[in-house]
Design a protein around this motif. Structure first.
Motif, mmCIF file in Angstrom:
data_model
loop_
_atom_site.group_PDB
_atom_site.id
_atom_site.type_symbol
_atom_site.label_atom_id
_atom_site.label_comp_id
_atom_site.label_asym_id
_atom_site.label_seq_id
_atom_site.Cartn_x
_atom_site.Cartn_y
_atom_site.Cartn_z
ATOM 1 N N GLU A 64 37.814 31.630 45.978
ATOM 2 C CA GLU A 64 37.225 31.072 47.031
ATOM 3 C C GLU A 64 38.224 30.883 48.543
ATOM 4 N N VAL A 65 39.574 31.066 47.919
ATOM 5 C CA VAL A 65 40.361 31.393 48.999
ATOM 6 C C VAL A 65 39.915 32.479 49.965
ATOM 7 N N ILE A 66 39.701 33.626 49.477
ATOM 8 C CA ILE A 66 39.533 35.098 49.924
ATOM 9 C C ILE A 66 38.127 34.672 50.861
ATOM 10 N N ASP A 67 37.267 33.995 50.260
ATOM 11 C CA ASP A 67 35.685 33.680 50.913
ATOM 12 C C ASP A 67 36.064 32.950 52.143
ATOM 13 N N ARG A 68 36.993 32.312 52.149
ATOM 14 C CA ARG A 68 37.444 31.249 53.309
ATOM 15 C C ARG A 68 38.486 31.656 54.169
ATOM 16 N N ALA A 69 39.020 32.451 53.945
ATOM 17 C CA ALA A 69 40.195 33.039 54.697
ATOM 18 C C ALA A 69 40.509 34.565 54.349
ATOM 19 N N PRO A 70 39.552 35.480 54.732
ATOM 20 C CA PRO A 70 39.493 36.789 54.102
ATOM 21 C C PRO A 70 40.896 37.555 54.396
ATOM 22 N N THR A 71 41.450 37.004 55.464
ATOM 23 C CA THR A 71 42.581 37.703 55.955
ATOM 24 C C THR A 71 43.930 37.237 55.441
ATOM 25 N N GLU A 72 43.819 36.425 54.442
ATOM 26 C CA GLU A 72 44.966 35.807 53.675
ATOM 27 C C GLU A 72 45.460 36.866 52.472
ATOM 28 N N SER A 73 46.480 37.598 53.070
ATOM 29 C CA SER A 73 47.103 38.830 52.407
ATOM 30 C C SER A 73 47.803 38.433 50.977
ATOM 31 N N TYR A 74 48.274 37.214 50.831
ATOM 32 C CA TYR A 74 48.714 36.936 49.642
ATOM 33 C C TYR A 74 47.516 36.423 48.521
ATOM 34 N N ALA A 75 46.690 36.080 49.157
ATOM 35 C CA ALA A 75 45.373 35.648 48.030
ATOM 36 C C ALA A 75 44.836 37.098 47.477
ATOM 37 N N HIS A 76 44.840 38.175 48.397
ATOM 38 C CA HIS A 76 44.535 39.246 47.756
ATOM 39 C C HIS A 76 45.554 39.785 46.880
ATOM 40 N N LEU A 77 46.882 39.570 47.060
ATOM 41 C CA LEU A 77 47.700 40.068 46.129
ATOM 42 C C LEU A 77 47.576 39.406 44.879
ATOM 43 N N MET A 78 47.631 38.037 45.019
ATOM 44 C CA MET A 78 47.398 37.437 43.704
ATOM 45 C C MET A 78 46.385 37.826 42.908
ATOM 46 N N MET A 79 45.199 38.013 43.760
ATOM 47 C CA MET A 79 43.868 38.265 43.132
ATOM 48 C C MET A 79 44.140 39.689 42.356
ATOM 49 N N ALA A 80 44.855 40.492 42.984
ATOM 50 C CA ALA A 80 45.123 41.845 42.177
ATOM 51 C C ALA A 80 45.787 41.596 41.099
ATOM 52 N N ARG A 81 46.956 40.970 41.091
ATOM 53 C CA ARG A 81 47.684 40.683 39.921
ATOM 54 C C ARG A 81 46.973 39.957 38.717
ATOM 55 N N THR A 82 46.025 38.802 39.038
ATOM 56 C CA THR A 82 45.266 38.284 38.283
ATOM 57 C C THR A 82 44.288 39.179 37.441
ATOM 58 N N LEU A 83 43.685 40.190 38.327
ATOM 59 C CA LEU A 83 42.749 41.167 37.681
ATOM 60 C C LEU A 83 43.301 42.082 36.870
ATOM 61 N N GLU A 84 44.542 42.416 37.270
ATOM 62 C CA GLU A 84 45.429 43.311 36.242
ATOM 63 C C GLU A 84 45.491 42.550 35.034
ATOM 64 N N ARG A 85 45.860 41.420 34.724
ATOM 65 C CA ARG A 85 46.145 40.728 33.814
ATOM 66 C C ARG A 85 44.847 40.549 32.908
ATOM 67 N N LEU A 86 43.814 40.415 33.601
ATOM 68 C CA LEU A 86 42.613 40.524 33.135
ATOM 69 C C LEU A 86 42.007 41.920 32.505
ATOM 70 N N SER A 87 42.699 42.879 32.769
ATOM 71 C CA SER A 87 42.447 44.001 32.330
ATOM 72 C C SER A 87 41.243 44.828 33.079
ATOM 73 N N ARG A 88 41.311 44.613 34.690
ATOM 74 C CA ARG A 88 40.151 44.843 35.370
ATOM 75 C C ARG A 88 40.733 45.569 36.735
ATOM 76 N N PRO A 89 41.412 46.907 36.347
ATOM 77 C CA PRO A 89 42.302 47.505 37.191
ATOM 78 C C PRO A 89 41.512 48.091 38.429
ATOM 79 N N ASP A 90 40.307 48.468 38.456
ATOM 80 C CA ASP A 90 39.650 48.950 39.260
ATOM 81 C C ASP A 90 39.454 47.838 40.387
#
Length: 118
Positions: A64-90
Motif C-alpha cells: 500500500e505504501v509503495i502504491d501510494r508513494a512509489p519513490t519511498e525507498s525505505y518501503a522498497h527495502l522493507m518489502m525486500a526484507r519481508t519477501l526474503e523472510r517469506l522465501s520469495r527472493p526473486d
C-alpha cells in the motif's frame, strides 16, 4: 478527531520505540484504517508487523505504501526484507534494485543472507 489520531500515533510510536511491536500495531491500526492515505503511519505499522514476524500483513501494508508513494525507498527495502523472510527472493531482488536506484546505494543490492555468509 485529529487529536485522537495524533495521540494514537504518538502512543504507537512510543510502543515501537520500546520494542513493544504488538502494542504499536494495536495503537496504529485504527489510525491507518481511519486515514489510509497516511503513508508515514502505514509504514510504521508495516515495520511493527515485520518486527512481530507477522510478515503477510507487513507485506500488504508495504505494498500500500509503495502504491501510494512509489519513490519511498525505505518501503522498497522493507518489502525486500519481508519477501526474503517469506522465501520469495526473486520478488525481493526487484525491491532491492528499486531501493538501490532510488538512493544510489548499491550496498542495498545484497540481501542479509548474502551479507551474513561473507
Amino acid at each position: 478527531m485529529e487529536d485522537m489520531r495524533a495521540l494514537s500515533y504518538g502512543i504507537g510510536q512510543q510502543y515501537f520505540d520500546e520494542r513493544d511491536y504488538r502494542g504499536a500495531i494495536r495503537a496504529l491500526l485504527p489510525v491507518v484504517e481511519e486515514t489510509p492515505e497516511d503513508v508515514g503511519t502505514r509504514l510504521l505499522l508495516a515495520r511493527a508487523y515485520f518486527h512481530s514476524a507477522l510478515l503477510k500483513p507487513a507485506a500488504e501494508h508495504l505494498q500500500e505504501v509503495i502504491d501510494r508513494a512509489p519513490t519511498e525507498s525505505y518501503a522498497h527495502l522493507m518489502m525486500a526484507r519481508t519477501l526474503e523472510r517469506l522465501s520469495r527472493p526473486d520478488e525481493a531482488a526487484k525491491h532491492r534494485r528499486i531501493a538501490a536506484a532510488l538512493t544510489g546505494d548499491d550496498s542495498l543490492l545484497a540481501s542479509h543472507s548474502l551479507r551474513a555468509q561473507s
